[in-house]
Scaffold this motif. Sequence first.
Motif, short mmCIF file in Angstrom:
data_model
loop_
_atom_site.label_atom_id
_atom_site.label_comp_id
_atom_site.label_asym_id
_atom_site.label_seq_id
_atom_site.Cartn_x
_atom_site.Cartn_y
_atom_site.Cartn_z
N MET A 278 0.95 -0.84 0.14
CA MET A 278 0.11 -0.05 0.17
C MET A 278 0.99 1.07 0.14
O MET A 278 2.07 1.34 0.58
N THR A 279 0.45 2.31 -0.62
CA THR A 279 1.08 3.59 -0.69
C THR A 279 0.27 4.43 -0.31
O THR A 279 -0.89 4.67 -0.82
N ILE A 280 0.85 5.45 0.70
CA ILE A 280 -0.34 6.80 1.27
C ILE A 280 0.79 7.98 0.71
O ILE A 280 2.12 8.15 0.98
N ARG A 281 -0.02 8.73 -0.02
CA ARG A 281 0.80 10.03 -0.64
C ARG A 281 0.83 11.25 0.42
O ARG A 281 -0.07 11.23 1.18
N LYS A 282 1.71 12.07 -0.01
CA LYS A 282 1.71 13.22 0.81
C LYS A 282 0.31 14.01 0.78
O LYS A 282 -0.07 14.51 -0.55
N ASN A 439 -14.38 17.93 8.96
CA ASN A 439 -13.77 19.21 8.43
C ASN A 439 -12.45 19.25 8.81
O ASN A 439 -11.65 19.71 7.97
N LEU A 440 -12.11 18.76 10.00
CA LEU A 440 -10.65 18.90 10.45
C LEU A 440 -9.69 17.91 9.51
O LEU A 440 -8.67 18.36 9.27
N ILE A 441 -10.36 16.71 9.39
CA ILE A 441 -9.52 15.78 8.27
C ILE A 441 -9.20 16.46 6.85
O ILE A 441 -8.03 16.45 6.43
N LEU A 442 -10.16 17.15 6.43
CA LEU A 442 -9.99 17.94 5.21
C LEU A 442 -9.07 18.90 5.32
O LEU A 442 -8.25 19.30 4.42
N GLN A 443 -9.16 19.79 6.40
CA GLN A 443 -8.28 20.91 6.52
C GLN A 443 -7.15 20.32 6.60
O GLN A 443 -6.03 20.90 6.23
N LEU A 444 -6.43 19.47 7.49
CA LEU A 444 -5.30 19.12 7.71
C LEU A 444 -4.54 18.50 6.47
O LEU A 444 -3.43 18.69 6.10
N SER A 445 -5.41 17.65 5.53
CA SER A 445 -4.80 17.17 4.44
C SER A 445 -4.41 18.31 3.46
O SER A 445 -3.79 18.24 2.68
N ARG A 446 -5.52 19.32 3.27
CA ARG A 446 -5.20 20.53 2.65
C ARG A 446 -3.75 21.25 3.18
O ARG A 446 -3.16 21.91 2.21
N GLU A 447 -3.39 21.25 4.28
CA GLU A 447 -2.24 21.75 4.96
C GLU A 447 -1.02 20.80 4.56
O GLU A 447 0.30 21.12 5.07
N GLY A 448 -1.20 19.49 4.20
CA GLY A 448 -0.16 18.79 3.48
C GLY A 448 -0.15 17.43 4.41
O GLY A 448 0.83 16.60 4.15
N MET A 449 -0.91 17.13 5.44
CA MET A 449 -0.78 16.13 6.39
C MET A 449 -1.39 14.84 5.58
O MET A 449 -2.47 15.00 4.82
N SER A 450 -0.62 13.85 5.61
CA SER A 450 -1.26 12.45 5.10
C SER A 450 -2.34 11.78 6.07
O SER A 450 -1.80 11.92 7.40
N ILE A 451 -3.36 11.45 5.53
CA ILE A 451 -4.48 10.59 6.34
C ILE A 451 -4.80 9.37 6.08
O ILE A 451 -5.04 9.23 4.73
N LEU A 452 -4.92 8.39 6.78
CA LEU A 452 -5.31 7.06 6.73
C LEU A 452 -6.48 7.12 7.37
O LEU A 452 -6.37 6.99 8.61
N PHE A 453 -7.60 6.94 6.73
CA PHE A 453 -8.86 7.06 7.30
C PHE A 453 -9.71 5.59 7.23
O PHE A 453 -9.96 5.17 6.05
N ILE A 454 -9.93 5.11 8.28
CA ILE A 454 -10.61 3.71 8.50
C ILE A 454 -12.25 4.14 9.06
O ILE A 454 -12.46 4.36 10.05
N SER A 455 -13.13 3.56 8.43
CA SER A 455 -14.47 3.97 8.78
C SER A 455 -15.58 2.88 8.39
O SER A 455 -15.30 2.34 7.07
N SER A 456 -16.75 2.59 9.13
CA SER A 456 -17.48 1.62 8.50
C SER A 456 -18.71 2.35 8.01
O SER A 456 -19.59 1.88 7.42
N GLU A 457 -18.62 3.66 8.01
CA GLU A 457 -19.62 4.63 7.50
C GLU A 457 -19.13 5.11 6.34
O GLU A 457 -18.35 6.04 5.99
N TYR A 458 -19.44 4.52 5.24
CA TYR A 458 -19.05 4.64 3.91
C TYR A 458 -19.55 6.20 3.31
O TYR A 458 -18.79 6.89 2.62
N GLU A 459 -20.56 6.64 3.86
CA GLU A 459 -20.94 8.21 3.49
C GLU A 459 -19.62 9.20 3.90
O GLU A 459 -19.43 9.97 3.11
N GLU A 460 -19.33 8.98 5.00
CA GLU A 460 -18.02 9.96 5.74
C GLU A 460 -16.99 9.70 4.84
O GLU A 460 -15.93 10.69 4.67
#
Length: 499
Positions: A278-282, A439-460
């Motif tokens: 697996m690869t996670i990009r910046k 919204n915080l996840i989106l903000q952090l990623s816009r600032e260059g942070m990589s996020i690995l996001f696991i969820s059972s709620e597909y809409e989010e």
Amino acid sequence: MSEVVLSLKHIAKEFPGVKALDDVQLNLYKGEVHALMGENGAGKSTMIKVITGVYPKTAGTITLNGKEINPQSPEDAQREGISTVYQEINLCPNLTVAENIYIGRQPMKMGRVDWKTMNKDAQSLLDSLNIHVDVTETLDNYSVSVQQMIAIARAVDMSAGVLILDEPTSSLDGNEVEQLFTIIRGLQKKGMAILFVTHFLDQVYAVSDRITVLRNGRFVGEYQAAELPQLELVSKMIGQEFKDEDKRAFRRQAAYSNEPFVKMMNVTKRGVLKDYSMTIRKGEVLGLAGLLGSGRSEVAELLFGAKQFEEGIVYIGQDEVKRMFPQKAIREKMGFCSEDRKVSGIVGDLSIRENIILSLQARQGLKKIPDSQSREIADKYIKLLNIKTPNSEKKIGELSGGNQQKVLLARWLVTEPKLLILDEPTRGIDIGSKREIENLILQLSREGMSILFISSEYEEMIRCCDRILVLRDRKQVGELVEEAITEDNIMRAIAGEAV
């Protein structure tokens, strides 16, 4: 249809403030393998514990071979003819195989254990199940898969007709699973009724005759396995119907870097994950989707070093890492909010301030962070994340679930991570807090942070993720990007359909 061996009707189980089971039913027939399916919190474990007398039922009836029973303990259930084999093997590794099979019920002769008879009976039992081991050897001489089969042999010898298998394949590889299934099919031919609990969809269809689905403690339905398509099973388990529409209301349009921050290459841990890459990009929000047991959390734990991989390599930038552990992950600017915040996240008796600075303290080692500095840090993130508390000295255990989750996010944000691993960060919290975290996840990623996001709620996931990897049975079965990221495509991939 053959005769009903075990029947549950209108079963309810209540704990203080929680209705764990509500009007649940089950019909288990002689000579069948019946799969019990449902996501985390569906009520599967509670149902098994009611059947086996671990929990007393609140309402309803349990009938075995036409007679109503009310087991008060697992021993009661075993005397009635119901045996259970759990995911975690509850045998004694320092005793022989024969001793494990007959522990507590050893054949006696003149007031002493009749070793000859016990060993002979144990060998005959295992031979009848095609399990070929030396019963005089201690259990720890054998692999986990063999130990699991010995546990089943013990349960079979104690049971008159009902065998419950609770996640028996979770730590087995493909060949070991097939060997186990051979035993299950043999028991089925002998007329035993088998209740099979698993998260692996392929295994359900490989060995099961019928399927009962639970969701949120309620009975969804009972189905012939051959007549229930996998996509429909997934829909019933998660409570989302197949819909051909895109719900990316908050889809982020800004481009992210194509440069990898971290790569997992052919990572393997026996019984957990095999040959996974697996690869996670910046600056990317990468989602891991799949049912419980698909391998999502295991990927996160191996990447952060909470579990040690046995083969493979992790690259952080250009640097090669052959052994990962949490301290190294923290030094490499990773943060990890684990799936169960109460068990492996918050420290309930510590204050909000003390919880927030834990990871920063871990990175600094034994050097104490002055109280004035830690209060300043805590107050900054309480304000930043809108944590509702009168002050930073309030115990975290007294906060709501959403505010506890924000404190855990703050714990890692203070370390200024380059990769933040979030495993079910919005589970069990209110809608307002969910949206704030999204919204915080989106903000952090816009600032260059990589996020690995696991969820059972597909809409989010659809709202937040730039790319989604779909896992099933601990393998990657799909990769979705851009317009392909829809609920339908996630569910199709989980069900084994082409996307």
